[in-house]
Design a protein around this motif. Structure first.
Motif, PDB file in Angstrom:
ATOM      1  N   LEU A 209       0.851  -1.183   0.000  1.00 34.47           N
ATOM      2  CA  LEU A 209       0.000   0.000   0.000  1.00 34.47           C
ATOM      3  C   LEU A 209       0.891   1.238   0.000  1.00 34.47           C
ATOM      4  N   GLY A 210       0.579   2.207  -0.868  1.00 36.14           N
ATOM      5  CA  GLY A 210       1.343   3.441  -0.908  1.00 36.14           C
ATOM      6  C   GLY A 210       1.027   4.351   0.258  1.00 36.14           C
ATOM      7  N   ASP A 211       1.503   5.577   0.185  1.00 36.19           N
ATOM      8  CA  ASP A 211       1.249   6.564   1.224  1.00 36.19           C
ATOM      9  C   ASP A 211      -0.166   7.133   1.100  1.00 36.19           C
ATOM     10  N   ASP A 212      -0.739   7.514   2.235  1.00 37.45           N
ATOM     11  CA  ASP A 212      -2.030   8.208   2.290  1.00 37.45           C
ATOM     12  C   ASP A 212      -3.185   7.375   1.730  1.00 37.45           C
ATOM     13  N   VAL A 213      -3.077   6.076   1.845  1.00 33.76           N
ATOM     14  CA  VAL A 213      -4.159   5.173   1.416  1.00 33.76           C
ATOM     15  C   VAL A 213      -5.165   5.029   2.548  1.00 33.76           C
ATOM     16  N   GLU A 214      -6.448   4.970   2.197  1.00 31.78           N
ATOM     17  CA  GLU A 214      -7.488   4.671   3.185  1.00 31.78           C
ATOM     18  C   GLU A 214      -8.294   3.480   2.692  1.00 31.78           C
ATOM     19  N   VAL A 215      -8.535   2.531   3.591  1.00 36.60           N
ATOM     20  CA  VAL A 215      -9.284   1.312   3.263  1.00 36.60           C
ATOM     21  C   VAL A 215     -10.459   1.203   4.219  1.00 36.60           C
ATOM     22  N   GLY A 216     -11.665   1.098   3.662  1.00 38.86           N
ATOM     23  CA  GLY A 216     -12.876   1.073   4.465  1.00 38.86           C
ATOM     24  C   GLY A 216     -13.099  -0.238   5.191  1.00 38.86           C
ATOM     25  N   SER A 217     -14.092  -0.236   6.061  1.00 38.99           N
ATOM     26  CA  SER A 217     -14.371  -1.399   6.895  1.00 38.99           C
ATOM     27  C   SER A 217     -14.774  -2.601   6.066  1.00 38.99           C
ATOM     28  N   CYS A 218     -14.295  -3.769   6.491  1.00 38.16           N
ATOM     29  CA  CYS A 218     -14.662  -5.064   5.892  1.00 38.16           C
ATOM     30  C   CYS A 218     -14.285  -5.162   4.420  1.00 38.16           C
ATOM     31  N   SER A 219     -13.272  -4.419   3.996  1.00 40.09           N
ATOM     32  CA  SER A 219     -12.724  -4.578   2.651  1.00 40.09           C
ATOM     33  C   SER A 219     -11.558  -5.552   2.690  1.00 40.09           C
ATOM     34  N   SER A 220     -11.294  -6.203   1.537  1.00 38.87           N
ATOM     35  CA  SER A 220     -10.224  -7.192   1.452  1.00 38.87           C
ATOM     36  C   SER A 220      -9.311  -6.870   0.269  1.00 38.87           C
ATOM     37  N   ILE A 221      -8.021  -6.892   0.532  1.00 29.72           N
ATOM     38  CA  ILE A 221      -7.023  -6.754  -0.525  1.00 29.72           C
ATOM     39  C   ILE A 221      -6.145  -7.994  -0.462  1.00 29.72           C
ATOM     40  N   ASP A 222      -6.233  -8.845  -1.464  1.00 27.89           N
ATOM     41  CA  ASP A 222      -5.542 -10.134  -1.440  1.00 27.89           C
ATOM     42  C   ASP A 222      -4.086  -9.995  -1.857  1.00 27.89           C
ATOM     43  N   ARG A 223      -3.244 -10.864  -1.294  1.00 24.61           N
ATOM     44  CA  ARG A 223      -1.834 -10.880  -1.655  1.00 24.61           C
ATOM     45  C   ARG A 223      -1.657 -11.489  -3.051  1.00 24.61           C
ATOM     46  N   GLY A 224      -0.554 -11.180  -3.686  1.00 25.29           N
ATOM     47  CA  GLY A 224      -0.298 -11.686  -5.028  1.00 25.29           C
ATOM     48  C   GLY A 224       0.036 -13.161  -5.036  1.00 25.29           C
ATOM     49  N   ALA A 225      -0.209 -13.783  -6.185  1.00 28.09           N
ATOM     50  CA  ALA A 225       0.142 -15.194  -6.338  1.00 28.09           C
ATOM     51  C   ALA A 225       1.662 -15.360  -6.387  1.00 28.09           C
ATOM     52  N   GLN A 240     -16.380  -2.735   2.123  1.00 26.46           N
ATOM     53  CA  GLN A 240     -16.836  -3.956   1.458  1.00 26.46           C
ATOM     54  C   GLN A 240     -16.391  -4.021  -0.001  1.00 26.46           C
ATOM     55  N   VAL A 241     -15.151  -3.650  -0.221  1.00 28.69           N
ATOM     56  CA  VAL A 241     -14.530  -3.733  -1.543  1.00 28.69           C
ATOM     57  C   VAL A 241     -13.638  -4.967  -1.576  1.00 28.69           C
ATOM     58  N   GLN A 242     -13.637  -5.673  -2.709  1.00 29.21           N
ATOM     59  CA  GLN A 242     -12.796  -6.856  -2.883  1.00 29.21           C
ATOM     60  C   GLN A 242     -11.791  -6.587  -3.993  1.00 29.21           C
ATOM     61  N   ILE A 243     -10.507  -6.655  -3.652  1.00 23.22           N
ATOM     62  CA  ILE A 243      -9.437  -6.482  -4.625  1.00 23.22           C
ATOM     63  C   ILE A 243      -8.643  -7.781  -4.661  1.00 23.22           C
ATOM     64  N   ALA A 244      -8.631  -8.429  -5.802  1.00 17.23           N
ATOM     65  CA  ALA A 244      -8.046  -9.760  -5.917  1.00 17.23           C
ATOM     66  C   ALA A 244      -6.533  -9.704  -6.106  1.00 17.23           C
ATOM     67  N   HIS A 245      -5.936 -10.903  -6.186  1.00 19.49           N
ATOM     68  CA  HIS A 245      -4.474 -10.993  -6.244  1.00 19.49           C
ATOM     69  C   HIS A 245      -3.901 -10.351  -7.512  1.00 19.49           C
ATOM     70  N   ASN A 246      -2.764  -9.687  -7.304  1.00 23.66           N
ATOM     71  CA  ASN A 246      -1.960  -9.080  -8.369  1.00 23.66           C
ATOM     72  C   ASN A 246      -2.638  -7.916  -9.082  1.00 23.66           C
ATOM     73  N   VAL A 247      -3.695  -7.391  -8.499  1.00 23.50           N
ATOM     74  CA  VAL A 247      -4.274  -6.149  -9.017  1.00 23.50           C
ATOM     75  C   VAL A 247      -3.302  -5.005  -8.754  1.00 23.50           C
TER      76      VAL A 247
END
Length: 346
Positions: A209-225, A240-247
């Motif tokens: 995650l870069g600087d000054d990032v904000e992530v809302g409650s119950c959101s998921s950012i998956d690690r890369g494969a 409630q945002v879903q960001i999948a691997h390697n995005v």
């Protein structure tokens, strides 16, 4: 409901902080921030939308943040600036009651592994867990019940609210805000099928995650494969945002609630994805793209602009008729092409 804290400030000090032009008594002090209709004599308010002009003349606020174009209608002291909403955003952080609740130190019920690198003025709340090899920068706040996995890095000035989970090896930049229930670095959705059963693919990458990032409650950012999932600077992610691997998401992009981005898709800089937008995998979304709510994107978008898909809500009977017509579009298009060809040949 107005926001109040022990914070107090004179109008002259606020004007200096905001770069605003003060008209009124600079020595007058304010202790709260409120809407035009709710503000009292010790509050500062703001006008950022013409729809609320009707409340301006009757406000009891000590002062109002306002654009110069509406200054003549203001019955009280005013702080004039070209972007009152931006001024409101800056003031809101000053009056945030959370600021008064944070004190440096490690709570007696927190568990911190030996050898963890802890910067200055760090706060670790009750029942938090900080695993081996973690680095916490200066002024980091780790909320109650949060877990930071081994070898993770939390940048200076970052805030993890209660019950945030940061998995092993994740890198969080400076001044990040992670809200309760978000999960950074869980396994991506990777499985191989042998015709009968699924076999898990180990997810060997991480999340940055870069600087000054904000992530809302119950959101998921998956690690890369293999490589990392990368979120750029100043990216804002709703709940409630879903960001999948390697995005990969470019700087200054904003994602509204319930967005879903499938694996290996790249989103450019200064993009905006409305609520419920879905991006298929392995796409490229260029810089400056705005996708309106509930749209499904299945092809790459290379040109900046506003994009939409789906149909708006309508009476069900009409929608059913239109749905039937939609199924007939291919046949209608072919018939039209034949008619045009016959007309040319006639």
């Amino acid at each position: 409901m107005k926001m109040t804290t022990p914070f107090t400030c004179s109008l002259a000090e606020l004007a200096q902080r905001l770069g605003a032009t003060l008209v009124g008594d600079g020595e007058r002090r304010v202790t709260g921030l409120a809407t035009l209709s709710d503000a009292g004599p010790q509050d500062i308010s703001f006008l950022a939308n013409k729809a609320y002009l009707k409340y301006l003349t009757e406000t009891r606020a000590a002062a109002v943040l306002i654009h110069p174009a509406h200054a003549a209608d203001c019955p009280t002291a005013r702080l004039e600036l070209d972007n009152p909403y931006l001024g409101y955003a800056q003031l809101s952080r000053l009056f945030d009651p959370f600021n008064a609740q944070v004190t440096a130190g490690i709570h007696e019920t927190a568990w911190v592994a030996e050898g963890v690198s802890i910067g200055r003025n760090v706060s670790v709340g009750p029942q938090a867990v900080i695993e081996a090899g973690v680095t916490l920068g200066d002024d980091v706040v780790i909320g109650a019940g949060s877990v930071v996995g081994c070898d993770a890095v939390i940048g200076s000035g970052s805030l993890l609210h209660a019950n945030v989970t940061v998995y092993h090896g994740v890198i969080v930049g400076a001044r990040a805000i992670l809200h309760s229930g978000c999960v950074i670095g869980a396994d991506g959705f990777g499985f191989a099928h042998d015709g009968q059963a699924w076999h898990k693919i180990a997810q060997l990458g991480g999340v940055v995650l870069g600087d000054d990032v904000e992530v809302g409650s119950c959101s998921s950012i998956d690690r890369g494969a293999l490589g990392d999932t990368v979120i750029g600077n100043d990216v804002k992610i709703d709940s409630q945002v879903q960001i999948a691997h390697n995005v990969q998401i470019g700087d200054h992009t904003a994602l509204a609630g319930c967005v879903g981005i499938a694996g290996s898709t790249r989103v450019g800089r200064h993009c905006m994805l409305g609520g419920g937008v879905g991006l298929a995998g392995h796409l490229t979304i260029g810089d400056g793209v705005q996708v309106t709510g509930m749209s499904l994107v299945t092809n790459s978008i290379t040109e900046p602009g506003v994009y939409s898909s789906g149909t708006g809500a309508m009476n069900n009977a009409l929608w059913r008729k239109n749905a039937v017509r939609f199924k007939q579009l291919d046949d209608i298009a072919k018939r039209l092409a034949r008619l045009e060809r016959d007309n040319r040949d006639a």
